[in-house]
Enzyme design. Sequence first.
Site, mmCIF file in Angstrom:
data_model
loop_
_atom_site.group_PDB
_atom_site.id
_atom_site.type_symbol
_atom_site.label_atom_id
_atom_site.label_comp_id
_atom_site.label_asym_id
_atom_site.label_seq_id
_atom_site.Cartn_x
_atom_site.Cartn_y
_atom_site.Cartn_z
ATOM 1 N N ASP A 275 16.838 -9.490 1.780
ATOM 2 C CA ASP A 275 15.988 -9.809 0.626
ATOM 3 C C ASP A 275 14.570 -10.061 1.155
ATOM 4 O OD1 ASP A 275 15.033 -10.384 -1.890
ATOM 5 O OD2 ASP A 275 16.663 -11.739 -2.417
ATOM 6 N N GLU A 473 13.609 -16.070 -11.024
ATOM 7 C CA GLU A 473 14.048 -16.722 -9.783
ATOM 8 C C GLU A 473 13.840 -18.245 -9.834
ATOM 9 O OE1 GLU A 473 13.251 -14.460 -6.196
ATOM 10 O OE2 GLU A 473 12.801 -12.691 -7.368
HETATM 11 C C1 BGC Z 1 14.622 -11.086 -5.112
HETATM 12 C C2 BGC Z 1 15.430 -9.811 -5.111
HETATM 13 C C3 BGC Z 1 14.538 -8.622 -5.325
HETATM 14 C C4 BGC Z 1 13.433 -8.630 -4.290
HETATM 15 C C5 BGC Z 1 12.503 -7.431 -4.391
HETATM 16 C C6 BGC Z 1 13.397 -11.005 -4.238
HETATM 17 O O1 BGC Z 1 12.558 -12.083 -4.460
HETATM 18 O O2 BGC Z 1 15.440 -12.146 -4.702
HETATM 19 O O3 BGC Z 1 16.434 -9.865 -6.104
HETATM 20 O O4 BGC Z 1 15.286 -7.428 -5.288
HETATM 21 O O5 BGC Z 1 12.675 -9.816 -4.431
HETATM 22 O O6 BGC Z 1 11.619 -7.536 -5.432
#
Ligand code: BGC
Length: 611
Positions: A275, A473
């Site tokens: 990630d 998030e």
């Molecule tokens: C998230 C992921 C995402 C990634 C790319 C991260 O902050 O946890 O789910 O795919 O960013 O944007």
Amino acid sequence: MSYANLHKADIKAKVEQLLSKMTLAQKVGQMTQAERLTCSPAQLKQYHLGSILSGGGSCPGDNTVQDWVNTNDEYWAASMEQDQDHLAIPLLYGVDAIHGNNNVRGATVFPHNIGLGASHDVDLLKRIAQVTAKEVLATGVEWTFAPTLAVAQNNCWGRTYESYSQYPEIISQYAKAFVNGLQANLDDNSVIACAKHWVGDGGTTNGIDQGETTLPELDLRNTHITPYYQALDAGVLTIMASFNSWNSEKCHGHYYLLTEVLKGEMGFDGFIVSDWDGIDYLAKDYFDTVALGVNAGIDMFMVPENWQLFIEHLIKHVELGNVDISRIDDAVRRILTVKYAYGLFDKPRPAQRKHANSESFGSAEHRAVAQEAVRKSLVLLKNDNDVLPLSKHANVLVAGKNANNTGHQCGGFTIDWQGVDSNEKIEGGSSIWQGIKALAPHAELSTDPLAIEADASKHDVAIVVIGETPYAEGMGDIRQNDDVIIEAGSQIKGQLKVLEAYGKSLELSQLHPEDLALIESIHAKKIPIVVVLISGRTLVINPELAIADAFVAAWLPGSEGQGVADVLFGDYNFHGKLSFSWPKTNKQAMSSRHQTCDADYLFPHGFGLKY
Ligand code: BGC
């Protein structure tokens, strides 16, 4: 992997042949993924990068489909240059198309997963994935970081809406359908899927994003690992590691979970992507984190800004013997195998691919699927005196901050990482108000916070559209007190990344007192009230529910607000059933689900009224 029609042996031979020609720098580059803002096409070639991503809201040019195609074309051309210093290996471009190709202007935006969970329609999920694949392909992109297979266990988690259900059995069905829909036969209609986040992301203590999941192994397996079996069965080509820890050890550095369980025991033969900066929390020293991540089993590294340093460090580690070349070869083999299995080497430049710039992007046909998804995701929680369905001839007052706001109804991960406000930024589709107006010509919109124009002699009924505003998030976390705040975000060995939380309580009246004030104001005028709740989770709604005559959970329906009106006015019946139980008290809402039995809830999972 489900590339049955391709010859595995042929692919293997091609991979080995290419691998044998690659230098260490080329191999390490192949394992590296940069964010487009930090890496030009020339740099992609110079450092032999295997992949580029657009983070949430990182959109080229004016964010038109053509802008995306042009950008991908330039990266592709750079990746395909063959000369004495560079091998032609097509890059993979990755985006978070998690509810439609949601970054792009004019895309069809589907309900977030929590709404799809309530639809209990596996075939619909597959069709949504197919439309999403087409809209991703329209932009010249071939990889989406979806589906999220999180089994959310605590509503405090800001990513609850990315979870289909609190039950792994439900998610398992969707996992298979969604991966099948995205990847199909690995042909011109397919994009590469990425199941995420491996593993235990939905089980953190207090629902803290990127936090600590403390569970016996059997529970981790039964709850959080279960849905991955179906994704693997459908041949998912990539899996993203999770920010959270399991029993105090970060998943990004977890050899047992990444290598022994996922790749070994479960036989995953695609590649694991980290990630966003996910390895940064493995050790204090960035140099050390690189070796820890690679040795644990991560194959491709989402190192959006730090990619040059990452490359430098990884080469050094191999030279020092901290990382064995066999681990590098294994990672590159996996990445190249996915690229061959997907047919990437045989595809023309993005602008010349079948769906590039396709007129079907954001089309009525695609939006019809999204509208169906909205209709099927709505859950009717209360309908006293059969106030619903409404007559199209009724004098309807429509009020509430989410009534005429397509940005709000789409939620996070739409145009911008944290979502957007107002109708302007979501092109196409309809707000809930616009959907109502299209069916009920006498409907009237109030933009007053207390709907002062409400008048029982003029209005037969009020539809009040309330609830949460967009977040993504950790910014969507609910954290009750300060000792929880210092735990927030990614942390290990004293490193902290504290994000501002959405609120301190899961009671709607605490989070959004303006909603209750509006409902009370209309109620005082003795007008029957239909509440439509926009939310990314089940909230405590007792006072609002008590005054409402009818109450509809609409989740985060996306761009097609018309679907809400279709059901309110009886063109369609309700269909949705809760895939999450509905809490009665804040204490219950803020605790993990396994601590409370279903019977104690206000509405158990599976609940949903019909006409
Ligand atoms: C998230 C992921 C995402 C990634 C790319 C991260 O902050 O946890 O789910 O795919 O960013 O944007």
